[in-house]
Design an enzyme around this catalytic site. Structure first.
Site, PDB file in Angstrom:
ATOM      1  CG  MET A 165      40.676  33.252  23.832  1.00  0.00           C
ATOM      2  SD  MET A 165      42.043  34.317  23.354  1.00  0.00           S
ATOM      3  CE  MET A 165      42.230  35.302  24.845  1.00  0.00           C
ATOM      4  CB  SER A 181      43.650  37.388  33.292  1.00  0.00           C
ATOM      5  OG  SER A 181      43.659  36.668  32.071  1.00  0.00           O
ATOM      6  CG  MET A 209      36.750  36.065  24.528  1.00  0.00           C
ATOM      7  SD  MET A 209      38.439  36.538  24.973  1.00  0.00           S
ATOM      8  CE  MET A 209      38.665  35.494  26.406  1.00  0.00           C
ATOM      9  CG  HIS A 223      39.413  36.670  33.912  1.00  0.00           C
ATOM     10  ND1 HIS A 223      38.105  37.086  33.823  1.00  0.00           N
ATOM     11  CD2 HIS A 223      39.919  36.801  32.657  1.00  0.00           C
ATOM     12  CE1 HIS A 223      37.839  37.469  32.579  1.00  0.00           C
ATOM     13  NE2 HIS A 223      38.923  37.287  31.841  1.00  0.00           N
ATOM     14  CG  ASP A 279      41.047  35.502  29.324  1.00  0.00           C
ATOM     15  OD1 ASP A 279      39.974  36.116  29.273  1.00  0.00           O
ATOM     16  OD2 ASP A 279      42.032  35.891  29.965  1.00  0.00           O
ATOM     17  CG  ASP A 327      39.467  40.953  30.472  1.00  0.00           C
ATOM     18  OD1 ASP A 327      40.692  41.086  30.602  1.00  0.00           O
ATOM     19  OD2 ASP A 327      38.924  39.915  30.057  1.00  0.00           O
ATOM     20  CG  HIS A 379      36.292  36.590  29.031  1.00  0.00           C
ATOM     21  ND1 HIS A 379      37.305  37.498  28.815  1.00  0.00           N
ATOM     22  CD2 HIS A 379      35.344  36.869  28.094  1.00  0.00           C
ATOM     23  CE1 HIS A 379      37.002  38.275  27.800  1.00  0.00           C
ATOM     24  NE2 HIS A 379      35.816  37.916  27.335  1.00  0.00           N
ATOM     25  CG  MET A 417      35.979  42.571  26.118  1.00  0.00           C
ATOM     26  SD  MET A 417      36.982  41.625  27.273  1.00  0.00           S
ATOM     27  CE  MET A 417      38.631  41.812  26.595  1.00  0.00           C
TER      28      MET A 417
END
Ligand code: DX5
Ligand code: ZN
Length: 225
Positions: free
Chosen positions: A36, A7, A67, A32, A34, A174, A65, A136
């Site tokens: 956000m 990640s 979010m 990966h 993230d 994760d 991913h 998660m």
């Protein structure tokens, strides 16, 4: 086969291409990312422009991913940028079935994510649509948090549901995946292991990816070279 997904949240962004390459040499097979939005989670990170640059810097599949609250609006941009897998939160999608369809229609592999407080049984009806389920094992938003132990029950429950429903989705985990937790995660039945601080935190991504993956494979009873 257990896979390690570095990640990049914990990577040195000024040297991202080198850091990802090093994690890949250490055995990472999927990157990966993230994403956000400062609304669904209390942090802001990366978006499609970063994915576009990363796409040119690595041949590894890119796992985004999301979010974010309004995933539908951004799915075309992630496809355009070169994302391969896209996961969306059960808690953030008002029409999850539609969102998963949209991801697939854009040629990417759809996945659903559950927060620690969400029961995986709520996913039963859409499990046939997903490439993987992301459990998660921390509350999303930040790297370096402590692994939440009852996530292991969710992984075990997903293994049972997969068997009962005759499906083949993969199980990704994760948050807090590191040397002290990875064996339990793998033994519970996860096969896609996301790790941020355990890979990038000490500034030695090749070495640390290699040792974490070796520990995971050993716990899975796989041959370690
Ligand atoms: C947290 C992110 C994770 C994060 C994990 O919201 O989804 O991918 O990078 O970091 P570690 O492995 O440090 O817990
Ligand atoms: Zn993540």
């Amino acid at each position: 086969m257990v896979e390690l997904l570095p990640s990049i949240l914990s990577a040195d962004f000024a040297h991202l291409a080198e850091q990802v390459a090093a994690a890949g040499r250490g055995g990472g097979t999927v990157v990966h990312v993230d994403v956000m939005d400062g609304h669904f989670v209390p942090n802001i990170t990366l978006g499609p422009p970063l994915v576009k640059s990363l796409r040119k810097a690595t041949r590894l599949p890119i796992d985004c991913h999301l979010m974010i609250e309004n995933a539908d609006e951004f799915i075309p941009a992630f496809a355009e940028a070169g994302a391969d897998w896209v996961s969306v939160h059960y808690e953030a999608c008002r029409h999850l079935h539609r969102t998963l369809q949209l991801i697939a229609q854009h040629g990417m592999k759809p996945a659903v994510v559950v927060n620690p407080a969400t029961r995986v049984d709520f996913l039963v009806d859409i499990l046939p649509m997903v490439h993987h389920v992301l459990v998660m094992s921390v509350n999303p938003g930040f790297g370096g948090q402590k692994f939440i132990d009852f996530s292991l029950d969710k992984i075990r429950r997903l293994v049972v549901l997969r068997q009962e429903l005759g499906l083949a989705f993969r199980i990704e985990v994760d948050g807090g995946v590191a040397h002290d937790t990875v064996a339990r995660v793998v033994q519970a039945g996860a096969d896609l292991l996301v790790a941020g601080s355990a890979v990038f935190g000490a500034g030695q991504p090749e070495r640390d990816a290699r040792s974490l993956l070796a520990a995971a494979r050993e716990a899975a009873g796989e041959q370690v070279e």
